[in-house]
Design an enzyme around this catalytic site. Structure first.
Site, PDB file in Angstrom:
ATOM      1  N   CYS A  59     -16.415   1.852   0.365  1.00 49.03           N
ATOM      2  CA  CYS A  59     -14.769   0.575   0.663  1.00 49.03           C
ATOM      3  C   CYS A  59     -14.535   1.140   2.044  1.00 49.03           C
ATOM      4  O   CYS A  59     -14.007  -0.140   2.311  1.00 49.03           O
ATOM      5  CB  CYS A  59     -13.323   1.030  -0.239  1.00 49.03           C
ATOM      6  SG  CYS A  59     -12.770   2.806   0.336  1.00 49.03           S
ATOM      7  N   ARG A  67     -13.323  -8.683   1.534  1.00 50.68           N
ATOM      8  CA  ARG A  67     -11.890  -8.824   1.455  1.00 50.68           C
ATOM      9  C   ARG A  67     -11.465  -9.875   2.208  1.00 50.68           C
ATOM     10  O   ARG A  67     -10.279 -10.271   0.778  1.00 50.68           O
ATOM     11  CB  ARG A  67     -11.171  -7.424   2.232  1.00 50.68           C
ATOM     12  CG  ARG A  67     -11.626  -6.061   1.736  1.00 50.68           C
ATOM     13  CD  ARG A  67     -11.514  -5.477   0.352  1.00 50.68           C
ATOM     14  NE  ARG A  67      -9.770  -5.434   0.370  1.00 50.68           N
ATOM     15  CZ  ARG A  67      -8.920  -3.997   0.683  1.00 50.68           C
ATOM     16  NH1 ARG A  67     -10.097  -3.237   1.619  1.00 50.68           N
ATOM     17  NH2 ARG A  67      -8.053  -4.477   0.815  1.00 50.68           N
ATOM     18  N   ARG A  75       1.130  -1.252  -0.187  1.00 48.92           N
ATOM     19  CA  ARG A  75      -0.368  -0.418   0.448  1.00 48.92           C
ATOM     20  C   ARG A  75       1.056   1.323   0.319  1.00 48.92           C
ATOM     21  O   ARG A  75       1.804   1.194   0.908  1.00 48.92           O
ATOM     22  CB  ARG A  75      -1.236  -0.166   1.236  1.00 48.92           C
ATOM     23  CG  ARG A  75      -1.429   1.482   1.492  1.00 48.92           C
ATOM     24  CD  ARG A  75      -2.953   1.248   2.604  1.00 48.92           C
ATOM     25  NE  ARG A  75      -4.194   0.378   1.564  1.00 48.92           N
ATOM     26  CZ  ARG A  75      -5.230   0.356   2.620  1.00 48.92           C
ATOM     27  NH1 ARG A  75      -5.489   1.780   3.389  1.00 48.92           N
ATOM     28  NH2 ARG A  75      -6.048  -0.359   1.910  1.00 48.92           N
ATOM     29  N   GLN A  99      -9.527  -3.791  -3.739  1.00 50.43           N
ATOM     30  CA  GLN A  99     -11.309  -3.401  -3.353  1.00 50.43           C
ATOM     31  C   GLN A  99     -12.398  -3.924  -4.203  1.00 50.43           C
ATOM     32  O   GLN A  99     -13.133  -4.226  -3.837  1.00 50.43           O
ATOM     33  CB  GLN A  99     -11.378  -2.217  -2.641  1.00 50.43           C
ATOM     34  CG  GLN A  99     -12.642  -1.690  -1.710  1.00 50.43           C
ATOM     35  CD  GLN A  99     -13.200  -1.619  -0.723  1.00 50.43           C
ATOM     36  OE1 GLN A  99     -12.317  -2.106   0.155  1.00 50.43           O
ATOM     37  NE2 GLN A  99     -14.085  -2.723  -0.825  1.00 50.43           N
ATOM     38  N   HIS A 114      -7.337   0.955  -6.523  1.00 52.62           N
ATOM     39  CA  HIS A 114      -7.455  -0.089  -5.171  1.00 52.62           C
ATOM     40  C   HIS A 114      -8.016  -0.896  -5.466  1.00 52.62           C
ATOM     41  O   HIS A 114      -9.311  -1.551  -5.678  1.00 52.62           O
ATOM     42  CB  HIS A 114      -8.497   0.638  -4.097  1.00 52.62           C
ATOM     43  CG  HIS A 114      -8.845  -0.159  -3.500  1.00 52.62           C
ATOM     44  ND1 HIS A 114      -7.928  -0.802  -2.272  1.00 52.62           N
ATOM     45  CD2 HIS A 114      -9.084   0.613  -1.617  1.00 52.62           C
ATOM     46  CE1 HIS A 114      -7.630  -1.596  -1.111  1.00 52.62           C
ATOM     47  NE2 HIS A 114      -8.625  -0.191  -0.909  1.00 52.62           N
ATOM     48  N   ASP A 124     -17.558   7.016  -1.915  1.00 55.60           N
ATOM     49  CA  ASP A 124     -15.905   6.831  -1.351  1.00 55.60           C
ATOM     50  C   ASP A 124     -15.220   8.342  -0.289  1.00 55.60           C
ATOM     51  O   ASP A 124     -15.803   9.220  -0.828  1.00 55.60           O
ATOM     52  CB  ASP A 124     -14.530   6.666  -2.553  1.00 55.60           C
ATOM     53  CG  ASP A 124     -13.499   6.221  -1.257  1.00 55.60           C
ATOM     54  OD1 ASP A 124     -13.360   5.660  -0.060  1.00 55.60           O
ATOM     55  OD2 ASP A 124     -12.513   6.176  -1.854  1.00 55.60           O
TER      56      ASP A 124
END
Ligand code: CP
Ligand code: NVA
Length: 307
Positions: A264, A292, A101, A131, A128, A224
């Site tokens: 998310c 996830r 990340r 996700q 991402h 988001d």
């Protein structure tokens, strides 16, 4: 050839469907597959904070028979005294995969270019993709299939989530609409890629400033945070710019009455989404958070068996 997952389209649409099928199977039978038996280790590097990604990868690696090795920003030589390329050359001698990340997508690409083991993007400024595997799996679970469904993403069109939504939903043959103010456009390359892929999968792509246009008949409404990690100093301007793009119960009305709501997480109630929506009956955010784990286990299994 080693397979990486730097962005959503590092796999084919058929492989995306295969990974989601596998994730659903692994959810039903979590300990049936042990590709990391040994245990082999997986490096989990975090240059930004995380709850879901850290826990789901840690638990997932253990479920697959392996050992998760968490490396927090500032605790290794990476970035300060050692290049990405040299870090990749050292880590790949000892671990089965590198999950990272970070900020710049170019860092992920460089790590992948020098690593002999799979590199997985667990969030960059641009994408991402982990996700999206979980979100698509969640939509599959609730709607039965993906192709032909309409997804409306509201809010920060320039975010990693918006870019990944465009590409991953186009791959799944979905109609993906992003409603965002003019100054927060998705990456031009992601939009062009999504449009090209949609023409092959039967999906479609729309980017519009008009929330109502995006929402008409939507099967899934997504948002988001308006302030992604690293953008904290822009909070005041962003909150003003995104006025009218927050998902309220009233705004959900043009979507299908059985439409799903996804986010998310972490979520900021009263900003990009109202509590009434995220804590209401259409919200499947907790399923997506759990997924996830299953989706990333299926992804790792796929990368290990196809590399
Ligand atoms: N959705 C997500 O990636 O959450 P974390 O930042 O907690 O990992
Ligand atoms: N767009 C958000 C996603 C958080 C999981 C961020 O980058 O902070």
């Amino acid at each position: 050839m080693v397979r990486h997952f730097r962005r959503d389209d590092d796999i084919t649409p058929a492989e995306q469907a295969q990974i989601i099928d596998m994730a659903i199977a692994m959810k039903a039978d979590p300990y049936a597959h042990k590709p990391l038996a040994g245990p082999k280790s997986v490096a989990l590097i975090f240059d930004k904070p995380s709850t879901r990604t850290r826990v789901s990868f840690s638990v997932g690696v253990a479920d697959l028979g392996g050992n998760p090795l968490i490396i927090q920003a500032g605790e290794s030589q990476l970035g300060a005294k050692e290049s990405i390329a040299d870090t990749a050359r050292v880590l790949d001698r000892m671990v089965a995969a590198i999950v990272w990340r970070t900020f710049a997508q170019s860092g992920i690409d460089e790590m992948a270019a020098h690593s002999a083991v799979p590199v997985i993007n667990s969030l960059s400024d641009d994408f991402h993709p982990c996700q999206l595997l979980a979100d698509l799996m969640t939509i599959r679970e609730h709607k039965g299939s993906l192709a032909g469904l309409t997804v409306a993403f509201l809010g920060d069109g320039s975010s990693n989530m918006a870019n990944s939504y465009l590409v991953a939903c186009a791959m799944a043959g979905m109609n993906v609409r992003v409603a965002t103010p003019a100054r927060y456009q998705p990456l031009a390359e992601a939009r062009e890629t999504a449009t090209r892929i949609a023409s092959e999968t039967g999906g479609s792509v729309l980017v519009t400033p008009d929330v109502a246009e995006a929402l008409v008949g939507a099967d899934v409404v997504v948002t988001d945070t308006w302030i992604s990690m690293g953008q904290e100093s822009e909070k005041e301007r962003r909150v003003a710019d995104f006025a009218g793009y927050g998902v309220t119960a009233e705004l959900m009305a043009p979507a299908q009455s059985d439409g799903l709501f996804l986010h998310c997480l972490p979520a900021f109630r009263g900003y990009e989404v109202d509590a009434e929506v995220i804590d209401g009956p259409q919200s499947v955010v907790w399923d997506a958070a759990e997924n996830r784990l299953h989706a990333q286990k299926a992804l790792m299994h796929f990368l290990f068996t196809s590399s």
